[in-house]
Design a protein around this motif. Structure first.
Motif, PDB file in Angstrom:
ATOM      1  N   ARG A  72       0.839  -1.211   0.000  1.00  0.00           N
ATOM      2  CA  ARG A  72       0.000   0.000   0.000  1.00  0.00           C
ATOM      3  C   ARG A  72       0.867   1.252   0.000  1.00  0.00           C
ATOM      4  O   ARG A  72       0.583   2.210  -0.715  1.00  0.00           O
ATOM      5  CB  ARG A  72      -0.956   0.002   1.202  1.00  0.00           C
ATOM      6  N   ARG A  73       1.935   1.260   0.809  1.00  0.00           N
ATOM      7  CA  ARG A  73       2.859   2.409   0.850  1.00  0.00           C
ATOM      8  C   ARG A  73       3.498   2.654  -0.512  1.00  0.00           C
ATOM      9  O   ARG A  73       3.827   3.785  -0.865  1.00  0.00           O
ATOM     10  CB  ARG A  73       3.958   2.194   1.902  1.00  0.00           C
ATOM     11  N   ALA A  74       3.687   1.584  -1.272  1.00  0.00           N
ATOM     12  CA  ALA A  74       4.299   1.677  -2.603  1.00  0.00           C
ATOM     13  C   ALA A  74       3.257   1.928  -3.697  1.00  0.00           C
ATOM     14  O   ALA A  74       3.615   2.051  -4.866  1.00  0.00           O
ATOM     15  CB  ALA A  74       5.047   0.389  -2.912  1.00  0.00           C
ATOM     16  N   SER A  75       1.980   2.002  -3.313  1.00  0.00           N
ATOM     17  CA  SER A  75       0.875   2.131  -4.272  1.00  0.00           C
ATOM     18  C   SER A  75       0.860   0.969  -5.262  1.00  0.00           C
ATOM     19  O   SER A  75       0.656   1.153  -6.467  1.00  0.00           O
ATOM     20  CB  SER A  75       0.940   3.472  -5.007  1.00  0.00           C
ATOM     21  N   LYS A  76       1.092  -0.220  -4.736  1.00  0.00           N
ATOM     22  CA  LYS A  76       1.098  -1.441  -5.545  1.00  0.00           C
ATOM     23  C   LYS A  76       0.168  -2.455  -4.903  1.00  0.00           C
ATOM     24  O   LYS A  76      -0.140  -2.369  -3.721  1.00  0.00           O
ATOM     25  CB  LYS A  76       2.506  -2.062  -5.609  1.00  0.00           C
ATOM     26  N   ALA A  77      -0.241  -3.433  -5.693  1.00  0.00           N
ATOM     27  CA  ALA A  77      -1.022  -4.554  -5.170  1.00  0.00           C
ATOM     28  C   ALA A  77      -0.090  -5.759  -5.046  1.00  0.00           C
ATOM     29  O   ALA A  77       0.840  -5.909  -5.834  1.00  0.00           O
ATOM     30  CB  ALA A  77      -2.164  -4.883  -6.122  1.00  0.00           C
ATOM     31  N   ARG A  78      -0.348  -6.593  -4.056  1.00  0.00           N
ATOM     32  CA  ARG A  78       0.436  -7.822  -3.933  1.00  0.00           C
ATOM     33  C   ARG A  78       0.217  -8.639  -5.196  1.00  0.00           C
ATOM     34  O   ARG A  78      -0.916  -8.931  -5.572  1.00  0.00           O
ATOM     35  CB  ARG A  78      -0.005  -8.618  -2.701  1.00  0.00           C
ATOM     36  N   PRO A  79       1.292  -9.018  -5.884  1.00  0.00           N
ATOM     37  CA  PRO A  79       1.124  -9.720  -7.157  1.00  0.00           C
ATOM     38  C   PRO A  79       0.738 -11.179  -6.972  1.00  0.00           C
ATOM     39  O   PRO A  79       1.026 -11.785  -5.943  1.00  0.00           O
ATOM     40  CB  PRO A  79       2.514  -9.603  -7.798  1.00  0.00           C
ATOM     41  N   ALA A  80       0.109 -11.715  -7.995  1.00  0.00           N
ATOM     42  CA  ALA A  80      -0.288 -13.126  -7.980  1.00  0.00           C
ATOM     43  C   ALA A  80       0.701 -13.937  -8.807  1.00  0.00           C
ATOM     44  O   ALA A  80       0.324 -14.700  -9.689  1.00  0.00           O
ATOM     45  CB  ALA A  80      -1.704 -13.265  -8.521  1.00  0.00           C
ATOM     46  N   VAL A  81       1.985 -13.704  -8.548  1.00  0.00           N
ATOM     47  CA  VAL A  81       3.056 -14.438  -9.225  1.00  0.00           C
ATOM     48  C   VAL A  81       3.956 -15.044  -8.156  1.00  0.00           C
ATOM     49  O   VAL A  81       3.869 -14.688  -6.978  1.00  0.00           O
ATOM     50  CB  VAL A  81       3.879 -13.525 -10.170  1.00  0.00           C
ATOM     51  N   SER A  82       4.831 -15.941  -8.575  1.00  0.00           N
ATOM     52  CA  SER A  82       5.759 -16.548  -7.623  1.00  0.00           C
ATOM     53  C   SER A  82       6.731 -15.490  -7.109  1.00  0.00           C
ATOM     54  O   SER A  82       6.906 -14.425  -7.712  1.00  0.00           O
ATOM     55  CB  SER A  82       6.544 -17.681  -8.293  1.00  0.00           C
ATOM     56  N   LEU A  83       7.380 -15.801  -6.004  1.00  0.00           N
ATOM     57  CA  LEU A  83       8.391 -14.892  -5.458  1.00  0.00           C
ATOM     58  C   LEU A  83       9.536 -14.706  -6.439  1.00  0.00           C
ATOM     59  O   LEU A  83      10.049 -13.589  -6.595  1.00  0.00           O
ATOM     60  CB  LEU A  83       8.911 -15.420  -4.119  1.00  0.00           C
ATOM     61  N   ASP A  84       9.933 -15.768  -7.133  1.00  0.00           N
ATOM     62  CA  ASP A  84      11.007 -15.654  -8.126  1.00  0.00           C
ATOM     63  C   ASP A  84      10.608 -14.704  -9.251  1.00  0.00           C
ATOM     64  O   ASP A  84      11.411 -13.884  -9.700  1.00  0.00           O
ATOM     65  CB  ASP A  84      11.368 -17.022  -8.708  1.00  0.00           C
ATOM     66  N   GLU A  85       9.367 -14.824  -9.708  1.00  0.00           N
ATOM     67  CA  GLU A  85       8.892 -13.931 -10.772  1.00  0.00           C
ATOM     68  C   GLU A  85       8.840 -12.484 -10.290  1.00  0.00           C
ATOM     69  O   GLU A  85       9.221 -11.571 -11.021  1.00  0.00           O
ATOM     70  CB  GLU A  85       7.509 -14.358 -11.262  1.00  0.00           C
ATOM     71  N   GLU A  86       8.377 -12.285  -9.070  1.00  0.00           N
ATOM     72  CA  GLU A  86       8.320 -10.920  -8.551  1.00  0.00           C
ATOM     73  C   GLU A  86       9.727 -10.341  -8.421  1.00  0.00           C
ATOM     74  O   GLU A  86       9.959  -9.184  -8.781  1.00  0.00           O
ATOM     75  CB  GLU A  86       7.599 -10.853  -7.207  1.00  0.00           C
ATOM     76  N   TRP A  87      10.676 -11.133  -7.935  1.00  0.00           N
ATOM     77  CA  TRP A  87      12.063 -10.673  -7.813  1.00  0.00           C
ATOM     78  C   TRP A  87      12.588 -10.235  -9.182  1.00  0.00           C
ATOM     79  O   TRP A  87      13.168  -9.163  -9.312  1.00  0.00           O
ATOM     80  CB  TRP A  87      12.932 -11.798  -7.218  1.00  0.00           C
ATOM     81  N   GLU A  88      12.349 -11.049 -10.200  1.00  0.00           N
ATOM     82  CA  GLU A  88      12.817 -10.703 -11.542  1.00  0.00           C
ATOM     83  C   GLU A  88      12.138  -9.440 -12.058  1.00  0.00           C
ATOM     84  O   GLU A  88      12.793  -8.586 -12.660  1.00  0.00           O
ATOM     85  CB  GLU A  88      12.602 -11.875 -12.506  1.00  0.00           C
ATOM     86  N   GLN A  89      10.843  -9.306 -11.820  1.00  0.00           N
ATOM     87  CA  GLN A  89      10.126  -8.100 -12.250  1.00  0.00           C
ATOM     88  C   GLN A  89      10.691  -6.861 -11.566  1.00  0.00           C
ATOM     89  O   GLN A  89      10.861  -5.816 -12.201  1.00  0.00           O
ATOM     90  CB  GLN A  89       8.628  -8.232 -11.963  1.00  0.00           C
ATOM     91  N   LEU A  90      10.961  -6.975 -10.274  1.00  0.00           N
ATOM     92  CA  LEU A  90      11.544  -5.849  -9.538  1.00  0.00           C
ATOM     93  C   LEU A  90      12.920  -5.497 -10.077  1.00  0.00           C
ATOM     94  O   LEU A  90      13.221  -4.313 -10.312  1.00  0.00           O
ATOM     95  CB  LEU A  90      11.623  -6.173  -8.040  1.00  0.00           C
ATOM     96  N   VAL A  91      13.769  -6.488 -10.261  1.00  0.00           N
ATOM     97  CA  VAL A  91      15.108  -6.220 -10.789  1.00  0.00           C
ATOM     98  C   VAL A  91      15.014  -5.525 -12.143  1.00  0.00           C
ATOM     99  O   VAL A  91      15.671  -4.494 -12.363  1.00  0.00           O
ATOM    100  CB  VAL A  91      15.938  -7.530 -10.900  1.00  0.00           C
ATOM    101  N   LEU A  92      14.196  -6.042 -13.033  1.00  0.00           N
ATOM    102  CA  LEU A  92      14.054  -5.415 -14.358  1.00  0.00           C
ATOM    103  C   LEU A  92      13.555  -3.989 -14.247  1.00  0.00           C
ATOM    104  O   LEU A  92      14.034  -3.087 -14.946  1.00  0.00           O
ATOM    105  CB  LEU A  92      13.125  -6.250 -15.247  1.00  0.00           C
ATOM    106  N   HIS A  93      12.595  -3.773 -13.381  1.00  0.00           N
ATOM    107  CA  HIS A  93      12.068  -2.407 -13.176  1.00  0.00           C
ATOM    108  C   HIS A  93      13.184  -1.460 -12.747  1.00  0.00           C
ATOM    109  O   HIS A  93      13.338  -0.379 -13.313  1.00  0.00           O
ATOM    110  CB  HIS A  93      10.941  -2.421 -12.147  1.00  0.00           C
ATOM    111  N   PHE A  94      13.949  -1.851 -11.736  1.00  0.00           N
ATOM    112  CA  PHE A  94      14.971  -0.956 -11.218  1.00  0.00           C
ATOM    113  C   PHE A  94      16.193  -0.840 -12.120  1.00  0.00           C
ATOM    114  O   PHE A  94      16.871   0.180 -12.107  1.00  0.00           O
ATOM    115  CB  PHE A  94      15.343  -1.331  -9.781  1.00  0.00           C
ATOM    116  N   LEU A  95      16.443  -1.845 -12.953  1.00  0.00           N
ATOM    117  CA  LEU A  95      17.527  -1.723 -13.933  1.00  0.00           C
ATOM    118  C   LEU A  95      17.187  -0.656 -14.974  1.00  0.00           C
ATOM    119  O   LEU A  95      18.084  -0.014 -15.516  1.00  0.00           O
ATOM    120  CB  LEU A  95      17.766  -3.060 -14.648  1.00  0.00           C
ATOM    121  N   GLN A  96      15.905  -0.468 -15.222  1.00  0.00           N
ATOM    122  CA  GLN A  96      15.475   0.494 -16.248  1.00  0.00           C
ATOM    123  C   GLN A  96      15.336   1.906 -15.714  1.00  0.00           C
ATOM    124  O   GLN A  96      14.992   2.816 -16.471  1.00  0.00           O
ATOM    125  CB  GLN A  96      14.172   0.008 -16.890  1.00  0.00           C
ATOM    126  N   GLN A  97      15.595   2.100 -14.424  1.00  0.00           N
ATOM    127  CA  GLN A  97      15.468   3.439 -13.835  1.00  0.00           C
ATOM    128  C   GLN A  97      16.712   4.261 -14.072  1.00  0.00           C
ATOM    129  O   GLN A  97      17.784   3.798 -14.194  1.00  0.00           O
ATOM    130  CB  GLN A  97      15.188   3.327 -12.340  1.00  0.00           C
TER     131      GLN A  97
END
Length: 97
Positions: A72-97
């Motif tokens: 909620r603090r991040a204005s995001k919803a808890r994703p319905a993906v595995s922890l590994d998938e979420e980790w990869e999504q986060l890494v990709l997001h922050f690599l593009q910043q």
């Protein structure tokens, strides 16, 4: 560095790249199995990007209530993906910043 394989290759090192953002450093430590170091890096940060990583870390810990607070603090919803998938999504997001 903009790719997930490049990021994962850095995990052979003893320390994360000094050019990484605090969020990427946190994800790097988590990827190496050091949840505590990952959490320590972002625990006191209140910005939305750090809150998103914080949420993921508490979800991984199994603390759903605390994870949902940080999502909620991040204005995001808890994703319905595995922890590994979420980790990869986060890494990709922050690599593009």
């Amino acid at each position: 560095m903009k790719t997930l394989p490049d990021f994962k290759a850095t995990m052979q090192s003893a320390q994360p790249d000094s050019a990484f953002s605090v969020q990427l450093k946190s994800l790097w430590y988590d990827g190496k199995g050091n949840w505590q170091q990952a959490h320590d890096l972002i625990d006191q940060l209140t910005d939305q990007p750090s809150a998103w990583v914080h949420a993921y870390l508490h979800r991984k810990e199994g603390d759903t209530w605390n994870a949902d607070y940080w999502y909620r603090r991040a204005s995001k919803a808890r994703p319905a993906v595995s922890l590994d998938e979420e980790w990869e999504q986060l890494v990709l997001h922050f690599l593009q910043q």
